[in-house]
Design a protein around this motif. Structure first.
Motif, PDB file in Angstrom:
ATOM      1  N   ASN A 174       0.819  -1.219   0.000  1.00 42.38           N
ATOM      2  CA  ASN A 174       0.000   0.000   0.000  1.00 42.38           C
ATOM      3  C   ASN A 174       0.847   1.260   0.000  1.00 42.38           C
ATOM      4  O   ASN A 174       0.551   2.223   0.704  1.00 42.38           O
ATOM      5  CB  ASN A 174      -0.930   0.011   1.223  1.00 42.38           C
ATOM      6  N   ASN A 175       1.929   1.263  -0.752  1.00 42.91           N
ATOM      7  CA  ASN A 175       2.790   2.437  -0.784  1.00 42.91           C
ATOM      8  C   ASN A 175       2.201   3.535  -1.645  1.00 42.91           C
ATOM      9  O   ASN A 175       1.553   3.274  -2.662  1.00 42.91           O
ATOM     10  CB  ASN A 175       4.174   2.072  -1.338  1.00 42.91           C
ATOM     11  N   GLU A 176       2.532   4.776  -1.243  1.00 42.57           N
ATOM     12  CA  GLU A 176       2.247   5.899  -2.093  1.00 42.57           C
ATOM     13  C   GLU A 176       3.356   5.984  -3.135  1.00 42.57           C
ATOM     14  O   GLU A 176       4.310   5.227  -3.122  1.00 42.57           O
ATOM     15  CB  GLU A 176       2.189   7.178  -1.246  1.00 42.57           C
ATOM     16  N   VAL A 244       9.757   3.696   1.691  1.00 45.08           N
ATOM     17  CA  VAL A 244       9.470   3.390   0.284  1.00 45.08           C
ATOM     18  C   VAL A 244      10.508   2.411  -0.259  1.00 45.08           C
ATOM     19  O   VAL A 244      10.179   1.421  -0.932  1.00 45.08           O
ATOM     20  CB  VAL A 244       9.442   4.681  -0.557  1.00 45.08           C
ATOM     21  N   MET A 245      11.799   2.678   0.035  1.00 45.56           N
ATOM     22  CA  MET A 245      12.866   1.810  -0.456  1.00 45.56           C
ATOM     23  C   MET A 245      12.729   0.383   0.079  1.00 45.56           C
ATOM     24  O   MET A 245      13.046  -0.584  -0.617  1.00 45.56           O
ATOM     25  CB  MET A 245      14.226   2.378  -0.042  1.00 45.56           C
ATOM     26  N   SER A 246      12.256   0.242   1.316  1.00 45.32           N
ATOM     27  CA  SER A 246      12.185  -1.083   1.940  1.00 45.32           C
ATOM     28  C   SER A 246      10.793  -1.706   1.859  1.00 45.32           C
ATOM     29  O   SER A 246      10.519  -2.701   2.526  1.00 45.32           O
ATOM     30  CB  SER A 246      12.630  -0.989   3.399  1.00 45.32           C
ATOM     31  N   ASP A 249       4.734   0.201   4.541  1.00 46.92           N
ATOM     32  CA  ASP A 249       3.548   1.040   4.370  1.00 46.92           C
ATOM     33  C   ASP A 249       3.857   2.408   4.974  1.00 46.92           C
ATOM     34  O   ASP A 249       3.914   2.561   6.194  1.00 46.92           O
ATOM     35  CB  ASP A 249       2.354   0.394   5.078  1.00 46.92           C
ATOM     36  N   ILE A 250       4.045   3.427   4.129  1.00 45.67           N
ATOM     37  CA  ILE A 250       4.459   4.729   4.650  1.00 45.67           C
ATOM     38  C   ILE A 250       3.301   5.467   5.317  1.00 45.67           C
ATOM     39  O   ILE A 250       3.517   6.464   6.016  1.00 45.67           O
ATOM     40  CB  ILE A 250       5.084   5.619   3.548  1.00 45.67           C
TER      41      ILE A 250
END
Length: 570
Positions: A174-176, A244-246, A249-250
């Motif tokens: 669910n990343n932006e 984001v790199m890893s 969920d930000i």
């Protein structure tokens, strides 16, 4: 075409009638076209000999000529000047004295080179005149010594940092979208920190937010050092970039998360980072553990085992069944010790399976399983599955409870070699820990083959360590004994510090207590003996404890007495 305006060394060679003006102008244009210095091109094109050019430059500009062939190249200060600048300006650092850096040049009039080096290093730069041909060979040798992992990390520019290959095969959570153009400085800053951590040999990177400040620390050789203090306003952007790199969920900032980053340094070299976020009072603290797969392939001789200890470990690995336990605190190198053993055993004839939380080192040919309590796959359940898959060797990341211990011991008793870890302070305490878990003493005595307790001590820098004289009564009070260490070998070294090391230390070495479970120790276990009785028997049979092993590293000049006290003294 316009004729270049002659200046500096080219102008001097024309004035001394070594070259005519047309030849000098042509050489100057060719040097610019080939991105070389004038001195470099003139010598390579054989317009003038390197010795003659150096003599002319020395007399004309008042710069002493240094004989580079007499220089000890081991004294070169590493990682001071980026490799791109060394190649670009045809220069090489020779000495660093306080805030002054002395660099070898073939053209002392190349002030632009000195200015750029000064700007990039923050050091006052002085030129040392040398012959161009000797300088070329020295630069080639220096650059060829750097491997793929460390080469040129200081010299990566903004575009290269932006384009750094960060790969992750796990699905998004669910990343932006990744940071856009306005986040480019944050992207470059994070990438640069990751590269610097790899280059300096750090094991962990800490990103830490506080009320009014933010700091980044590296753990190098077991000690944390502050590296950067970015503005506190960047805290959320830095944590978002790392998440984001890893593939975290930000949008979730209330609970801890785990992730992983893979950084490709070259076609054949990649480094993994294990990432964990933790909500704190002032934001998310994020810690990256650097996982280098090559650490498992160093070989057992590089770990620091004494000859007798290494033989005990190798003999245990050669057994078809039994249990090898490695114990010590977090960060003491247990995983590397286990994987060094697995790498020795890793042959096509053997089926090897590991259960870890999480898998830290990826090793081809071994079946590695990440345990996950969320889906009910704990160590015990993984072990049960392994035993249904025709295993020869099983590695359990950690024995945490009675259920896991009983299954592991049953496997060791039924024809399997089992390797695992526990968190105890010494080898004898490991046995009593198993008893306290509820494992029957008979099962412990008949299944455990070898116990290895270990610590990691910082190595003294071989360039600057110095012997120190201490009174014999002080040494005896520290634990030196003529029974175990002859008095004529009580030479103790102390850290000094130089440009090659960090405060007198460079790298780490293992300190080990390796105990084979002999018949006498087995009897004590079955009689319910405590750790003190087991330790006394182990000492009587000649097994060195951690303290004695550390003192032997001290008299060998491998580490200092202060460091031995830090890792082994109660």
């Amino acid at each position: 075409m316009t004729t270049p305006l002659l200046s500096g060394l080219a102008k001097r060679l024309v004035a001394d009638q070594v070259l005519d003006e047309a030849t000098a102008a042509s050489a100057l244009k060719a040097a610019r076209r080939e991105k070389q210095t004038f001195a470099q091109h003139a010598v390579e094109a054989k317009l003038v000999s390197a010795r003659e050019l150096a003599n002319i430059a020395s007399l004309a500009f008042g710069t002493p000529l240094f004989e580079l062939s007499s220089y000890n190249f081991e004294l070169i200060p590493k990682d001071i000047i980026a490799e791109k600048l060394i190649s670009k300006h045809f220069t090489l650092p020779l000495y660093k004295r306080g805030n002054r850096l002395f660099v070898a040049v073939a053209d002392p009039t190349n002030l632009a080179a000195l200015d750029e080096i000064n700007f990039n290093t923050g050091l006052n730069t002085d030129a040392i005149l040398v012959e161009a041909d000797k300088l070329a060979k020295a630069i080639e040798s220096y650059l060829s010594q750097n491997d793929d992992m460390g080469a040129g990390l200081d010299g990566v520019d903004d575009e290269e940092l932006d384009a750094l290959d960060i790969d992750n095969n796990e699905p998004d959570r669910n990343n932006e979208d990744e940071p856009g153009g306005d986040e480019a400085p944050v992207v470059r800053f994070v990438n640069k920190l990751l590269l610097d951590a790899i280059r300096t040999g750090a094991s962990d990177i800490h990103f830490e937010p506080y009320e009014k400040t933010y700091r980044v620390r590296f753990r190098t050789d077991g000690i944390l050092h502050e590296i950067a203090k970015p503005p506190i306003q960047l805290a959320n952007r830095l944590s978002a970039r790392l998440k984001v790199m890893s593939k975290m969920d930000i949008s979730e900032k209330r609970v801890p998360q785990d992730g992983r980053i893979k950084m490709k340094l070259s076609k054949t070299k990649a480094i993994d980072f294990r990432v964990n976020s933790l909500p704190t009072l002032w934001g998310e603290k994020i810690v990256l553990r650097i996982l280098d797969p090559s650490s498992a392939k160093l070989g057992i001789d590089a770990l620091g085992y004494e000859d007798a200890q290494k033989q005990i470990y190798m003999d245990a690995l050669a057994q078809p069944q039994g249990m090898i336990l490695v114990t010590g605190p977090t960060g003491s190198g247990k995983t590397v010790s286990l994987y060094t053993g697995l790498n020795i055993l890793n042959t096509p004839e053997l089926n090897i399976s590991t259960a870890e939380d999480p898998v830290e080192i990826n090793l081809e040919g071994i079946n590695q399983v990440n345990v996950s309590t969320k889906v009910g796959l704990n160590f015990a359940e993984a072990l049960r599955s392994f035993l249904r898959q025709d295993p020869d060797i099983v590695m359990v990341g950690e024995i945490r409870d009675l259920e896991t211990a009983e299954i592991a011991i049953k496997a060791a008793q039924t024809g399997h070699l089992v390797l695992s870890t526990l968190h105890t302070n010494s080898a004898p305490e490991t046995l009593t820990r198993l008893m306290n878990m509820g494992v029957p003493t008979f099962n412990i005595a008949t299944s455990v083959s070898v116990i290895i307790a270990q610590r990691l001590a910082r190595r003294l820098c071989s360039k600057c360590k110095k012997p120190v004289t201490l009174p014999s009564e002080v040494l005896e009070a520290e634990g030196f004994s003529t029974v175990t260490i002859p008095q004529d070998k009580w030479t103790v070294y102390q850290p000094i510090g130089c440009e090659h090391c960090s405060k007198g230390y460079k790298g780490r070495v293992g300190v080990y207590e390796v105990v084979r479970i002999t018949d006498s120790i087995s009897r004590i276990i079955m009689e319910g003996g405590n750790s003190i009785q087991i330790a006394d028997q182990a000492r009587a049979e000649g097994f060195s404890n951690l303290r004695l092993s550390a003192l032997r590293k001290v008299v060998m000049g491998v580490t200092s007495l202060e460091e031995a006290n830090r890792v082994t003294k109660d």
